[in-house]
Motif scaffolding. Structure first.
Motif, short mmCIF file in Angstrom:
data_model
loop_
_atom_site.label_atom_id
_atom_site.label_comp_id
_atom_site.label_asym_id
_atom_site.label_seq_id
_atom_site.Cartn_x
_atom_site.Cartn_y
_atom_site.Cartn_z
N LYS A 101 10.52 10.95 -34.09
CA LYS A 101 10.95 10.36 -35.36
C LYS A 101 12.20 11.06 -35.88
O LYS A 101 13.10 10.42 -36.42
CB LYS A 101 9.83 10.46 -36.40
N SER A 102 12.23 12.39 -35.71
CA SER A 102 13.40 13.15 -36.16
C SER A 102 14.64 12.74 -35.37
O SER A 102 15.73 12.58 -35.93
CB SER A 102 13.15 14.64 -35.99
N GLN A 145 1.32 15.07 -32.23
CA GLN A 145 1.98 14.97 -33.53
C GLN A 145 3.36 15.62 -33.48
O GLN A 145 4.31 15.12 -34.09
CB GLN A 145 1.12 15.62 -34.61
N ARG A 146 3.45 16.76 -32.78
CA ARG A 146 4.76 17.41 -32.64
C ARG A 146 5.74 16.51 -31.90
O ARG A 146 6.90 16.39 -32.30
CB ARG A 146 4.60 18.74 -31.91
N TRP A 166 6.66 13.68 -34.20
CA TRP A 166 7.59 14.12 -35.25
C TRP A 166 8.98 14.33 -34.67
O TRP A 166 9.98 13.95 -35.29
CB TRP A 166 7.08 15.42 -35.87
N LYS A 167 9.03 14.94 -33.46
CA LYS A 167 10.33 15.17 -32.83
C LYS A 167 11.01 13.85 -32.52
O LYS A 167 12.22 13.69 -32.71
CB LYS A 167 10.14 15.98 -31.54
#
Length: 256
Positions: free
Chosen positions: A41-42, A34-35, A38-39
């Motif tokens: 996607k960021s 997930q990290r 998320w990274k």
């Protein structure tokens, strides 16, 4: 406790420990995944934001280049033709009335050229260009003022152009729609940030009814091009106030 019971207990504890370790590994894997997601996607979002900024910057630069070319063509071709016609009319009898029309046309042409690409901005900077804009707007019962509270008079050319265009649009919108009698610009600079504040005492409007105002969106997009922000405040019979902030750096504040 018999040896069999002891073996069963040890087997149960061992199995439970293995299950707990497996669950912990799954949790760690999911959290790390997930990290990373998320990274990723960021990073994609940052790339998209930069892409949008580049598109905005390119669009505004294309508009400015087009306006500069049109201004030059009007000045060099049409302006020269009108001036030549005026000189020729001076040698003819009864050319006074036509001469007056040409003189008026020439003044209008100069005003249009100045609006498209003000030479004062390029030659003398933002302060002088804003003062010229204010002076031209002062007429009749309307009072327009500029308070320049910064020790710096020149900034990076792109920043100057964006701030001038926003000031120009704010003033034009106010002159057309606000019915104001007092208009003011205030320019300040503090800790690497320039701020241009605008206020008129006109009739204002309900911001809830202008969610997609083209002029407001255009000024906000211009501010984004130079890494700045645009905000405004208004209400029915409350006038209109706006503020543009933009970063400036020490090595770009003076030029020419």
């Amino acid at each position: 406790m018999s040896d069999t019971d002891r073996e069963i207990l040890n087997l149960f504890l061992t199995s439970s420990l293995i299950v707990l370790v497996l669950v912990a590994l799954v949790i760690v894997f999911v959290v790390n995944y997930q990290r990373r997601l998320w990274k990723h996607k960021s990073q994609l979002r940052d790339i998209e934001i930069e892409h949008q900024k580049d598109l905005l910057s390119s669009a505004h630069e294309a508009i400015e280049i087009t306006q500069k070319r049109i201004a030059a063509d009007l000045h060099d071709d049409l302006g020269a033709s009108i001036s030549t016609a005026k000189l020729q009319l001076n040698t003819l009898e009864g050319g006074d009335s036509v001469n007056e029309v040409l003189s008026s046309s020439l003044q209008s042409l100069r005003r249009i050229v100045n609006d498209l690409m003000p030479p004062t901005l390029a030659d003398f900077g933002l302060k002088s260009a804003l003062q010229e804009l204010v002076n031209h707007a002062n007429q009749g019962t309307l009072n327009v003022e500029l308070d320049w509270l910064s020790p710096t008079e020149r900034f990076e050319s792109k920043t100057e152009l964006v701030l001038y265009r926003i000031a120009q649009e704010l003033l034009n919108n106010s002159l057309k729609h606000s019915e104001a009698s007092q208009i003011s610009f205030t320019f300040t600079e503090d800790e690497g940030e320039a701020q241009l504040a605008f206020h008129d005492n006109g009739k204002g409007f309900d911001p809830q009814n202008v969610k997609k105002n083209v002029g407001l969106l255009n000024m906000a997009s211009r501010a984004q091009v130079i890494g700045g922000n645009f905000s405004y405040r208004t209400g029915p019979n409350q006038g209109f106030s706006a503020q543009v902030s933009a970063p400036v750096t020490a090595n770009a504040t003076l030029h020419g």
